[in-house]
Design a protein around this motif. Structure first.
Motif, PDB file in Angstrom:
ATOM      1  N   TYR A  93     -26.148  -8.375  29.484  1.00 33.94           N
ATOM      2  CA  TYR A  93     -27.016  -7.219  29.294  1.00 33.94           C
ATOM      3  C   TYR A  93     -26.413  -6.424  28.151  1.00 33.94           C
ATOM      4  O   TYR A  93     -25.237  -6.057  28.182  1.00 33.94           O
ATOM      5  CB  TYR A  93     -27.069  -6.385  30.577  1.00 33.94           C
ATOM      6  CG  TYR A  93     -28.084  -5.276  30.530  1.00 33.94           C
ATOM      7  CD1 TYR A  93     -29.438  -5.554  30.454  1.00 33.94           C
ATOM      8  CD2 TYR A  93     -27.687  -3.947  30.575  1.00 33.94           C
ATOM      9  CE1 TYR A  93     -30.382  -4.538  30.416  1.00 33.94           C
ATOM     10  CE2 TYR A  93     -28.616  -2.930  30.541  1.00 33.94           C
ATOM     11  CZ  TYR A  93     -29.961  -3.227  30.468  1.00 33.94           C
ATOM     12  OH  TYR A  93     -30.881  -2.224  30.433  1.00 33.94           O
ATOM     13  N   VAL A  94     -27.209  -6.179  27.113  1.00 36.78           N
ATOM     14  CA  VAL A  94     -26.734  -5.500  25.904  1.00 36.78           C
ATOM     15  C   VAL A  94     -27.443  -4.161  25.763  1.00 36.78           C
ATOM     16  O   VAL A  94     -28.664  -4.084  25.892  1.00 36.78           O
ATOM     17  CB  VAL A  94     -27.022  -6.345  24.643  1.00 36.78           C
ATOM     18  CG1 VAL A  94     -26.399  -5.712  23.422  1.00 36.78           C
ATOM     19  CG2 VAL A  94     -26.549  -7.766  24.818  1.00 36.78           C
ATOM     20  N   ILE A  95     -26.645  -3.123  25.502  1.00 40.21           N
ATOM     21  CA  ILE A  95     -27.187  -1.787  25.272  1.00 40.21           C
ATOM     22  C   ILE A  95     -26.781  -1.365  23.859  1.00 40.21           C
ATOM     23  O   ILE A  95     -25.606  -1.459  23.500  1.00 40.21           O
ATOM     24  CB  ILE A  95     -26.625  -0.776  26.293  1.00 40.21           C
ATOM     25  CG1 ILE A  95     -26.933  -1.241  27.717  1.00 40.21           C
ATOM     26  CG2 ILE A  95     -27.177   0.620  26.035  1.00 40.21           C
ATOM     27  CD1 ILE A  95     -26.173  -0.491  28.787  1.00 40.21           C
ATOM     28  N   ALA A  96     -27.762  -0.910  23.079  1.00 37.49           N
ATOM     29  CA  ALA A  96     -27.484  -0.471  21.708  1.00 37.49           C
ATOM     30  C   ALA A  96     -27.673   1.035  21.596  1.00 37.49           C
ATOM     31  O   ALA A  96     -28.757   1.546  21.860  1.00 37.49           O
ATOM     32  CB  ALA A  96     -28.414  -1.184  20.738  1.00 37.49           C
ATOM     33  N   GLU A  97     -26.622   1.734  21.225  1.00 40.00           N
ATOM     34  CA  GLU A  97     -26.734   3.170  20.939  1.00 40.00           C
ATOM     35  C   GLU A  97     -27.345   3.373  19.560  1.00 40.00           C
ATOM     36  O   GLU A  97     -28.053   4.338  19.325  1.00 40.00           O
ATOM     37  CB  GLU A  97     -25.358   3.835  20.973  1.00 40.00           C
ATOM     38  CG  GLU A  97     -24.775   4.013  22.336  1.00 40.00           C
ATOM     39  CD  GLU A  97     -23.422   4.707  22.281  1.00 40.00           C
ATOM     40  OE1 GLU A  97     -23.079   5.312  21.243  1.00 40.00           O
ATOM     41  OE2 GLU A  97     -22.700   4.635  23.284  1.00 40.00           O
ATOM     42  N   LYS A 131     -31.437  -4.986  26.397  1.00 43.46           N
ATOM     43  CA  LYS A 131     -32.112  -6.217  26.798  1.00 43.46           C
ATOM     44  C   LYS A 131     -31.097  -7.245  27.273  1.00 43.46           C
ATOM     45  O   LYS A 131     -29.894  -7.104  27.059  1.00 43.46           O
ATOM     46  CB  LYS A 131     -32.965  -6.785  25.673  1.00 43.46           C
ATOM     47  CG  LYS A 131     -32.185  -7.305  24.479  1.00 43.46           C
ATOM     48  CD  LYS A 131     -33.165  -7.861  23.449  1.00 43.46           C
ATOM     49  CE  LYS A 131     -32.489  -8.402  22.230  1.00 43.46           C
ATOM     50  NZ  LYS A 131     -33.448  -8.916  21.246  1.00 43.46           N
ATOM     51  N   TYR A 132     -31.628  -8.272  27.920  1.00 43.74           N
ATOM     52  CA  TYR A 132     -30.807  -9.395  28.368  1.00 43.74           C
ATOM     53  C   TYR A 132     -30.792 -10.460  27.272  1.00 43.74           C
ATOM     54  O   TYR A 132     -31.811 -10.682  26.610  1.00 43.74           O
ATOM     55  CB  TYR A 132     -31.381 -10.021  29.642  1.00 43.74           C
ATOM     56  CG  TYR A 132     -31.237  -9.144  30.857  1.00 43.74           C
ATOM     57  CD1 TYR A 132     -30.043  -9.130  31.585  1.00 43.74           C
ATOM     58  CD2 TYR A 132     -32.276  -8.335  31.285  1.00 43.74           C
ATOM     59  CE1 TYR A 132     -29.911  -8.334  32.699  1.00 43.74           C
ATOM     60  CE2 TYR A 132     -32.148  -7.528  32.403  1.00 43.74           C
ATOM     61  CZ  TYR A 132     -30.963  -7.533  33.104  1.00 43.74           C
ATOM     62  OH  TYR A 132     -30.817  -6.733  34.209  1.00 43.74           O
ATOM     63  N   ILE A 133     -29.643 -11.106  27.119  1.00 45.06           N
ATOM     64  CA  ILE A 133     -29.582 -12.260  26.218  1.00 45.06           C
ATOM     65  C   ILE A 133     -28.929 -13.418  26.968  1.00 45.06           C
ATOM     66  O   ILE A 133     -27.986 -13.227  27.739  1.00 45.06           O
ATOM     67  CB  ILE A 133     -28.822 -11.969  24.904  1.00 45.06           C
ATOM     68  CG1 ILE A 133     -27.377 -11.545  25.161  1.00 45.06           C
ATOM     69  CG2 ILE A 133     -29.547 -10.940  24.072  1.00 45.06           C
ATOM     70  CD1 ILE A 133     -26.514 -11.561  23.918  1.00 45.06           C
ATOM     71  N   ASN A 134     -29.469 -14.601  26.742  1.00 44.35           N
ATOM     72  CA  ASN A 134     -28.894 -15.822  27.310  1.00 44.35           C
ATOM     73  C   ASN A 134     -27.917 -16.417  26.317  1.00 44.35           C
ATOM     74  O   ASN A 134     -28.289 -16.673  25.174  1.00 44.35           O
ATOM     75  CB  ASN A 134     -29.989 -16.856  27.611  1.00 44.35           C
ATOM     76  CG  ASN A 134     -30.702 -16.561  28.890  1.00 44.35           C
ATOM     77  OD1 ASN A 134     -30.077 -16.460  29.935  1.00 44.35           O
ATOM     78  ND2 ASN A 134     -32.011 -16.401  28.820  1.00 44.35           N
TER      79      ASN A 134
END
Length: 158
Positions: A93-97, A131-134
């Motif tokens: 799970y990636v969060i971008a500020e 978003k989620y990344i595989n």
């Protein structure tokens, strides 16, 4: 003789403590009260074992300072190592500020901090987007020996 006395004493102690009660509990039979206490104890034990198994699968995740400075935060969401699968997978799970457009490299590390697998992923995120990344690793990688993941900015391909 000792082996039969200990379980017998334990069972008697359990029944005595289950038999103690007041009010509404006194109306129930000893068997009902004992069954309820045993069921509650078994349920608590199962929950505790489940938490232990869940914690044993948690992997350490290291994010390189340059990605943190660029406003990215990562968490491990799920690992998948299916024998029939073509690849071992990691769901992040990636969060971008801040806005991010580029590639990241994810390295799988074993207990000796040796790299045992590598993957490259392209990310394009707007500020305050998540978003989620595989992340896929080759099927040859033994996902059960992964102790941690290392995420860094990928070097530009020529």
């Amino acid at each position: 003789m000792k082996h039969t006395i200990l379980p017998l004493c334990g069972g008697l102690l359990f029944l005595l403590t289950a038999g103690c009660g007041d009010g509404e509990q006194d109306k129930k039979s000893l068997a009902e009260r004992s069954g309820e206490k045993f069921g509650r104890s078994a349920r608590e034990f199962t929950v505790a074992v489940g938490k232990g198994v869940e914690n044993s699968r948690v992997k350490m995740l290291t994010v390189a300072p340059e990605l943190q400075e660029r406003g990215l935060e990562f968490t491990v969401s799920k690992e998948q190592d299916v024998l029939s699968a073509e690849q071992s997978k990691l769901l992040l799970y990636v969060i971008a500020e801040k806005e991010f457009d580029g590639q990241v490299q994810v390295r799988a590390m074993n207990a000796q901090n040796q790299e045992i697998g590598r993957s490259r992923e392209t990310l394009s995120l707007e500020p305050d987007e998540a978003k989620y990344i595989n992340v896929s690793f080759p099927k040859e990688m033994d996902a059960s020996s992964v102790e941690s993941y290392d995420i860094r900015a990928a070097k530009e391909s020529k």
